[in-house]
Scaffold this motif. Structure first.
Motif, PDB file in Angstrom:
ATOM      1  N   MET A 251       0.828  -1.208   0.000  1.00 15.99           N
ATOM      2  CA  MET A 251       0.000   0.000   0.000  1.00 15.99           C
ATOM      3  C   MET A 251       0.864   1.260   0.000  1.00 15.99           C
ATOM      4  N   LEU A 252       1.903   1.277   0.840  1.00 16.89           N
ATOM      5  CA  LEU A 252       2.750   2.464   0.945  1.00 16.89           C
ATOM      6  C   LEU A 252       3.566   2.683  -0.326  1.00 16.89           C
ATOM      7  N   THR A 253       4.168   1.618  -0.852  1.00 19.17           N
ATOM      8  CA  THR A 253       4.972   1.782  -2.070  1.00 19.17           C
ATOM      9  C   THR A 253       4.106   2.190  -3.266  1.00 19.17           C
ATOM     10  N   SER A 254       2.897   1.661  -3.348  1.00 21.05           N
ATOM     11  CA  SER A 254       1.997   2.050  -4.443  1.00 21.05           C
ATOM     12  C   SER A 254       1.546   3.494  -4.296  1.00 21.05           C
ATOM     13  N   ALA A 255       1.362   3.943  -3.038  1.00 22.26           N
ATOM     14  CA  ALA A 255       0.911   5.318  -2.811  1.00 22.26           C
ATOM     15  C   ALA A 255       1.975   6.327  -3.189  1.00 22.26           C
ATOM     16  N   PHE A 256       3.257   5.970  -2.976  1.00 25.17           N
ATOM     17  CA  PHE A 256       4.341   6.908  -3.269  1.00 25.17           C
ATOM     18  C   PHE A 256       4.962   6.697  -4.648  1.00 25.17           C
ATOM     19  N   ALA A 257       4.605   5.619  -5.336  1.00 26.80           N
ATOM     20  CA  ALA A 257       5.201   5.343  -6.642  1.00 26.80           C
ATOM     21  C   ALA A 257       4.673   6.317  -7.697  1.00 26.80           C
ATOM     22  N   GLU A 258       5.547   6.712  -8.617  1.00 24.89           N
ATOM     23  CA  GLU A 258       5.146   7.637  -9.681  1.00 24.89           C
ATOM     24  C   GLU A 258       4.136   6.991 -10.615  1.00 24.89           C
ATOM     25  N   ARG A 259       4.382   5.717 -10.953  1.00 23.30           N
ATOM     26  CA  ARG A 259       3.452   4.984 -11.821  1.00 23.30           C
ATOM     27  C   ARG A 259       2.955   3.768 -11.059  1.00 23.30           C
ATOM     28  N   ALA A 260       1.853   3.931 -10.365  1.00 20.00           N
ATOM     29  CA  ALA A 260       1.311   2.857  -9.534  1.00 20.00           C
ATOM     30  C   ALA A 260       0.424   1.946 -10.355  1.00 20.00           C
ATOM     31  N   THR A 261       0.643   0.654 -10.216  1.00 19.60           N
ATOM     32  CA  THR A 261      -0.198  -0.347 -10.876  1.00 19.60           C
ATOM     33  C   THR A 261      -0.540  -1.425  -9.856  1.00 19.60           C
ATOM     34  N   SER A 262      -1.273  -2.426 -10.299  1.00 22.84           N
ATOM     35  CA  SER A 262      -1.605  -3.534  -9.414  1.00 22.84           C
ATOM     36  C   SER A 262      -0.571  -4.648  -9.500  1.00 22.84           C
ATOM     37  N   GLY A 263       0.524  -4.445 -10.261  1.00 22.12           N
ATOM     38  CA  GLY A 263       1.552  -5.461 -10.420  1.00 22.12           C
ATOM     39  C   GLY A 263       2.645  -5.337  -9.388  1.00 22.12           C
ATOM     40  N   ILE A 264       3.650  -6.214  -9.529  1.00 19.46           N
ATOM     41  CA  ILE A 264       4.738  -6.247  -8.551  1.00 19.46           C
ATOM     42  C   ILE A 264       5.819  -5.235  -8.872  1.00 19.46           C
ATOM     43  N   ASP A 265       5.654  -4.461  -9.961  1.00 14.09           N
ATOM     44  CA  ASP A 265       6.677  -3.482 -10.307  1.00 14.09           C
ATOM     45  C   ASP A 265       6.723  -2.311  -9.339  1.00 14.09           C
TER      46      ASP A 265
ATOM     47  N   HIS B 207      -0.145  11.585  -5.672  1.00 10.35           N
ATOM     48  CA  HIS B 207      -1.389  10.877  -5.372  1.00 10.35           C
ATOM     49  C   HIS B 207      -2.047  11.421  -4.092  1.00 10.35           C
ATOM     50  N   PHE B 208      -1.243  11.729  -3.087  1.00 10.70           N
ATOM     51  CA  PHE B 208      -1.801  12.285  -1.844  1.00 10.70           C
ATOM     52  C   PHE B 208      -2.388  13.669  -2.097  1.00 10.70           C
ATOM     53  N   ASP B 209      -1.722  14.473  -2.916  1.00  6.97           N
ATOM     54  CA  ASP B 209      -2.251  15.804  -3.227  1.00  6.97           C
ATOM     55  C   ASP B 209      -3.595  15.691  -3.949  1.00  6.97           C
ATOM     56  N   HIS B 210      -3.694  14.750  -4.875  1.00  8.89           N
ATOM     57  CA  HIS B 210      -4.962  14.558  -5.603  1.00  8.89           C
ATOM     58  C   HIS B 210      -6.072  14.090  -4.658  1.00  8.89           C
TER      59      HIS B 210
ATOM     60  N   TRP C  51      -4.938   3.183  -9.209  1.00  9.72           N
ATOM     61  CA  TRP C  51      -4.343   2.491  -8.068  1.00  9.72           C
ATOM     62  C   TRP C  51      -3.527   3.421  -7.178  1.00  9.72           C
ATOM     63  N   GLY C  52      -2.875   4.413  -7.765  1.00  9.69           N
ATOM     64  CA  GLY C  52      -2.122   5.353  -6.942  1.00  9.69           C
ATOM     65  C   GLY C  52      -3.014   6.100  -5.968  1.00  9.69           C
ATOM     66  N   SER C  53      -4.162   6.589  -6.440  1.00  7.01           N
ATOM     67  CA  SER C  53      -5.094   7.289  -5.553  1.00  7.01           C
ATOM     68  C   SER C  53      -5.736   6.327  -4.559  1.00  7.01           C
ATOM     69  N   VAL C  54      -6.031   5.103  -5.003  1.00  6.38           N
ATOM     70  CA  VAL C  54      -6.617   4.118  -4.085  1.00  6.38           C
ATOM     71  C   VAL C  54      -5.680   3.855  -2.908  1.00  6.38           C
ATOM     72  N   MET C  55      -4.404   3.644  -3.202  1.00  6.01           N
ATOM     73  CA  MET C  55      -3.451   3.343  -2.135  1.00  6.01           C
ATOM     74  C   MET C  55      -3.153   4.576  -1.277  1.00  6.01           C
ATOM     75  N   ALA C  56      -3.096   5.756  -1.904  1.00  6.33           N
ATOM     76  CA  ALA C  56      -2.882   6.977  -1.111  1.00  6.33           C
ATOM     77  C   ALA C  56      -4.070   7.232  -0.190  1.00  6.33           C
ATOM     78  N   ALA C  57      -5.292   7.053  -0.700  1.00  7.37           N
ATOM     79  CA  ALA C  57      -6.478   7.231   0.151  1.00  7.37           C
ATOM     80  C   ALA C  57      -6.522   6.172   1.244  1.00  7.37           C
ATOM     81  N   SER C  58      -6.134   4.948   0.933  1.00  2.27           N
ATOM     82  CA  SER C  58      -6.111   3.899   1.949  1.00  2.27           C
ATOM     83  C   SER C  58      -5.106   4.229   3.054  1.00  2.27           C
ATOM     84  N   THR C  59      -3.968   4.813   2.664  1.00  2.00           N
ATOM     85  CA  THR C  59      -2.988   5.232   3.670  1.00  2.00           C
ATOM     86  C   THR C  59      -3.555   6.331   4.557  1.00  2.00           C
ATOM     87  N   VAL C  60      -4.237   7.293   3.955  1.00  2.00           N
ATOM     88  CA  VAL C  60      -4.857   8.382   4.728  1.00  2.00           C
ATOM     89  C   VAL C  60      -5.925   7.830   5.664  1.00  2.00           C
TER      90      VAL C  60
END
Length: 283
Positions: free
Chosen positions: A38-52, A63-66, A247-256
Motif C-alpha cells: 500500500m505504501l509503495t503504491s501510494a508513493f510510486a510515480e506509476r502505480a499499478t496492481s503489479g509487482i513493479d 497521489h496524496f495531493d490529488h 491504483w495510486g489514488s486508491v493506495m494513497a487514500a487507503s494510507t490516509v
C-alpha cells in the motif's frame, strides 16, 4: 559424557532456533506485506496492481495531493470522524449503563434480554440493511451523519454490553457496599469506585466501536446519497472505474484512512491490552 551430549544437542537447538526465527519472519512478512504494498503504491510515480511497485524507481506525493484536494477526502475524513465520535460516545455510555443494569439488578426477563442481545449480535449485517433503511427513512435521518452514527451505536451495543457485563460482574458487591457504608450515594459510588474498575473494558469496547464506524461501508453507502456526506469508506469507491482503476489514488487514500486508526490505537493500546487480558479472566 555431559559435555559430549551437550555438543550433540547444540546443532539441534540451533536448527530449532533458526526454524522459529524463520517462522516468525514468515508470519511478519505475510502480515506486513499488504501495508508495504500500500505504501509503495501510494508513493510510486506509476502505480499499478503489479509487482513493479514493490521497488519504485521514483517517489512522488502527487497521489496524496490529488486525494486530499481534488477528490475531497478531507471532507470524508471529517464526516467519518464525526460519525466515529458519536458511535464511541453513544455506545460506551449506553453499554456501560446496560451492563450495570443486567449485572447488578434483578428484574423480570433479565436472562431473556441477555439472550436477545446475543442473538442480535449473530445476525449478519446484510440481513439488517433493508429494515434499518426503512427505519432511518421514516425517521427522516437519511443523509444525516447523526442518523448514521445512531445506527452504528445500535450495531456496536450488543458486543459492548456483553464485554462490559463481565467487567461489572467481576467487581465484588462488597466493594460497592463499603462505599455506601462510608456515606457515598449511588452516583458517587459509580463514578469513584465502579467506573475506574471497568475502565479497561470501556477502552476495549471503544476501540471496537471506533473501528466499526470507521471501516463500515454497506450502510454508509445505502444511507448517504449526497457526496458531501460520504464517509472515507464510501469516498474510496470513486477511484474504481468501470474499466480502469486509479491504483495510486486508491493506495494513497487507503494510507490516509489507515493513519487515524493507527494513531487512535497507539493512544489507547495500553488500555486495550489490559482490558482484553482482564476480560479473558473475568466472567
Amino acid at each position: 559424557m555431559t559435555t559430549t551430549t551437550g555438543r550433540r544437542r547444540s546443532p539441534r537447538r540451533t536448527a530449532r532456533t533458526l526454524g522459529k526465527g524463520l517462522a516468525v519472519a514468515g508470519v511478519l512478512g505475510f502480515t506486513l506485506f499488504p501495508a508495504y504494498f500500500m505504501l509503495t503504491s501510494a508513493f510510486a510515480e506509476r502505480a499499478t496492481s503489479g509487482i513493479d511497485v514493490l521497488l519504485p524507481s521514483e517517489l512522488t506525493l502527487r497521489h496524496f495531493d490529488h486525494v486530499l484536494t481534488e477528490a475531497g477526502f478531507l471532507t470524508y475524513l471529517r464526516n467519518s470522524l464525526i460519525v466515529a465520535l458519536i458511535t464511541v460516545a453513544g455506545s460506551s455510555l449506553l453499554a456501560l449503563l446496560a451492563a450495570v443494569a443486567v449485572a447488578r439488578f434483578r428484574f423480570r426477563l433479565r436472562t431473556t434480554v441477555l439472550v436477545m442481545v446475543l442473538i442480535i449480535q449473530m445476525v449478519p449485517l446484510e440481513a439488517l440493511v433493508i429494515s434499518l433503511f426503512l427505519l432511518v427513512r421514516d425517521l427522516q435521518m437519511l443523509n444525516s451523519l447523526v442518523g448514521l452514527g445512531i445506527v452504528y451505536v445500535a450495531l456496536s451495543l450488543p458486543f459492548a454490553i456483553w464485554m462490559l457485563r463481565g467487567f461489572v460482574t467481576a467487581v465484588p458487591v462488597e466493594v460497592e457496599e463499603a462505599a455506601y457504608i462510608d456515606g457515598a450515594s449511588w452516583g458517587r459510588m459509580f463514578w469513584s469506585v465502579l467506573f475506574p474498575l471497568v475502565a479497561p473494558g470501556l477502552v476495549a469496547t471503544s476501540i471496537f466501536s471506533f473501528i466499526t464506524a470507521w471501516n463500515e461501508f454497506i450502510l454508509a453507502l445505502t444511507f448517504m446519497n449526497q457526496g458531501d456526506k460520504y464517509t472515507v469508506a464510501v469516498g474510496l469507491r470513486q477511484f474504481f472505474g468501470l474499466y480502469t482503476t486509479d491504483w495510486g489514488s486508491v493506495m494513497a487514500a487507503s494510507t490516509v484512512i489507515t493513519l487515524p486508526v493507527m494513531v487512535f490505537f497507539l493512544l489507547v493500546q495500553r488500555g486495550l491490552v489490559s482490558g482484553l487480558v482482564a476480560g479473558a479472566v473475568k466472567g
